[in-house]
Design an enzyme around this catalytic site. Structure first.
Site, PDB file in Angstrom:
ATOM      1  N   THR A  13       0.712  -1.335   0.110  1.00  0.00           N
ATOM      2  CA  THR A  13      -0.028   0.073   0.103  1.00  0.00           C
ATOM      3  C   THR A  13       0.715   1.438  -0.095  1.00  0.00           C
ATOM      4  O   THR A  13       0.728   2.102  -0.812  1.00  0.00           O
ATOM      5  CB  THR A  13      -0.753  -0.071   1.493  1.00  0.00           C
ATOM      6  OG1 THR A  13      -1.538  -1.212   1.228  1.00  0.00           O
ATOM      7  CG2 THR A  13      -1.798   1.264   1.334  1.00  0.00           C
TER       8      THR A  13
ATOM      9  N   TYR B 246      -1.876 -10.789   3.165  1.00  0.00           N
ATOM     10  CA  TYR B 246      -2.160  -9.187   3.334  1.00  0.00           C
ATOM     11  C   TYR B 246      -3.431  -8.946   3.805  1.00  0.00           C
ATOM     12  O   TYR B 246      -4.098  -8.646   2.759  1.00  0.00           O
ATOM     13  CB  TYR B 246      -1.336  -8.486   2.355  1.00  0.00           C
ATOM     14  CG  TYR B 246      -1.303  -6.780   2.534  1.00  0.00           C
ATOM     15  CD1 TYR B 246      -1.857  -6.317   3.579  1.00  0.00           C
ATOM     16  CD2 TYR B 246      -0.689  -6.095   1.665  1.00  0.00           C
ATOM     17  CE1 TYR B 246      -1.790  -5.073   3.976  1.00  0.00           C
ATOM     18  CE2 TYR B 246      -0.437  -4.670   1.945  1.00  0.00           C
ATOM     19  CZ  TYR B 246      -0.954  -4.136   2.764  1.00  0.00           C
ATOM     20  OH  TYR B 246      -0.856  -2.908   3.193  1.00  0.00           O
TER      21      TYR B 246
ATOM     22  N   LYS C 276       0.006 -10.789   7.250  1.00  0.00           N
ATOM     23  CA  LYS C 276       0.329  -9.263   7.521  1.00  0.00           C
ATOM     24  C   LYS C 276      -1.000  -8.697   7.990  1.00  0.00           C
ATOM     25  O   LYS C 276      -1.903  -8.496   7.300  1.00  0.00           O
ATOM     26  CB  LYS C 276       0.877  -8.417   6.380  1.00  0.00           C
ATOM     27  CG  LYS C 276       1.188  -7.190   6.601  1.00  0.00           C
ATOM     28  CD  LYS C 276       1.738  -6.400   5.370  1.00  0.00           C
ATOM     29  CE  LYS C 276       1.824  -5.069   5.557  1.00  0.00           C
ATOM     30  NZ  LYS C 276       0.787  -4.148   5.999  1.00  0.00           N
TER      31      LYS C 276
ATOM     32  N   GLY D  91       0.404  -4.832  11.536  1.00  0.00           N
ATOM     33  CA  GLY D  91       0.517  -4.127  10.498  1.00  0.00           C
ATOM     34  C   GLY D  91      -0.007  -2.392  10.857  1.00  0.00           C
ATOM     35  O   GLY D  91       0.041  -1.590  10.095  1.00  0.00           O
TER      36      GLY D  91
END
Length: 302
Positions: A49, A140, A170, A195
């Site tokens: 991101t 993720y 994650k 995260g």
């Protein structure tokens, strides 16, 4: 998986550097990598991101990863984010990551046509993870961006049956009960990479031992201190440092959040990664001036 070792400590989610024309500026990465090595990073998380992954072409993502693998030179691990809305792009990126020398791969859920069930999500990831079968694969989980909020613990249990190299997740979400559930699965079978930088102490208290964060890039002393304080049960120090982290996050939120505001901070500390790609608005000189003033007011540069 070859030479698999669990992650521990700080993994910086890296910014993708662009020049004034919005093209990749890979010449920044060697100096950037030196900063990450000096900061004591366990690894870097490339083209996630923070790295504006879905604003890049497949070929650009490959080039960025190759530059990071070369610049890292074995000093820290390089994790390639290979998530994509198009499954064939994810497969291509994962295969390239393994060939290019990445240490692990990770992928977020597709965010346009979304999986409706855990089985759908597992089925989407199977060929992507398989394309990098020698590397650990991390799911993720970031529902705030993907809009996919399927139970992660269930995904890990079901996913492991079909994805032999599934190492963990994650976990970029503030549902700490769900995070703890993932940490407890099968007596800690899965890695859970914390995260959310501003609540790192909470994740470490629950049992996480590694984190992936964008503010690690320019606040490594704070987070290194948090990790050390939590290891020694020095909660008072951890809380003070976490508040410093929160103070920084409160500032960058005013400037577009961790990607846009964070990229501007990188320029202020001498790593010019340029502006973000559209739809982000370019950073103005007035904003740089105000940002610097606000950071000085919380003693950021000290």
């Amino acid at each position: 998986m070859k030479n698999y070792q669990r992650l521990k400590g700080m993994v910086a989610a890296t910014f993708t550097p662009f020049d004034a024309n919005g093209e990749l500026n890979l010449s920044v990465i060697p100096h950037y990598a030196d900063l990450m090595a000096a900061a004591g990073m366990t690894g870097v998380f490339v083209c996630g991101t923070t790295g504006e992954s879905l604003s890049l072409t497949v070929e650009e993502r490959k080039s960025v990863l190759e530059a990071w693998v070369k610049a890292a030179d074995g000093r820290f691990k390089v994790i390639a984010h290979v998530g994509a809305n198009a499954i064939r792009e994810g497969i291509e990126l994962a295969a390239h990551a393994q060939q290019a020398g990445a240490d692990a791969v990770s992928a977020m859920a597709p965010s346009f046509f979304k999986p409706a069930s855990v089985k759908d999500l597992v089925d989407f990831f199977v060929p992507i993870a398989s394309a990098a079968s020698e590397l650990p694969f991390y799911y993720y989980n970031m529902p705030s961006m993907t809009g996919v909020s399927l139970p992660v613990a269930e995904f890990l249990l079901e996913g492991k049956k079909a994805i032999p190299n599934l190492a963990g997740t994650k976990f970029t979400h503030n549902n700490l009960m769900e995070m703890k559930d993932c940490l407890a699965l099968n007596n800690g079978e899965f890695e859970v990479l914390h995260g959310y930088d501003e609540i790192l102490t909470a994740g470490l208290a629950l049992g996480a031992v590694a984190g992936v964060g964008s503010t690690y890039n320019y606040c490594s002393d704070i987070y290194n201190g948090i990790f050390k304080a939590m290891e020694t049960n020095d909660l008072a120090t951890a809380r003070l440092l976490q508040q410093q982290s929160v103070n920084v996050v409160k500032v960058i939120i005013k400037y577009g959040g961790g990607v846009r505001g964070g990229k501007a901070i990188m320029k202020l500390i001498g790593i010019d990664c340029g502006d973000c790609r559209k739809p982000f608005t370019p950073f103005s000189e007035e904003e740089y001036k105000n940002l610097k003033t606000e950071l000085e007011s919380i003693h950021f540069f000290n």
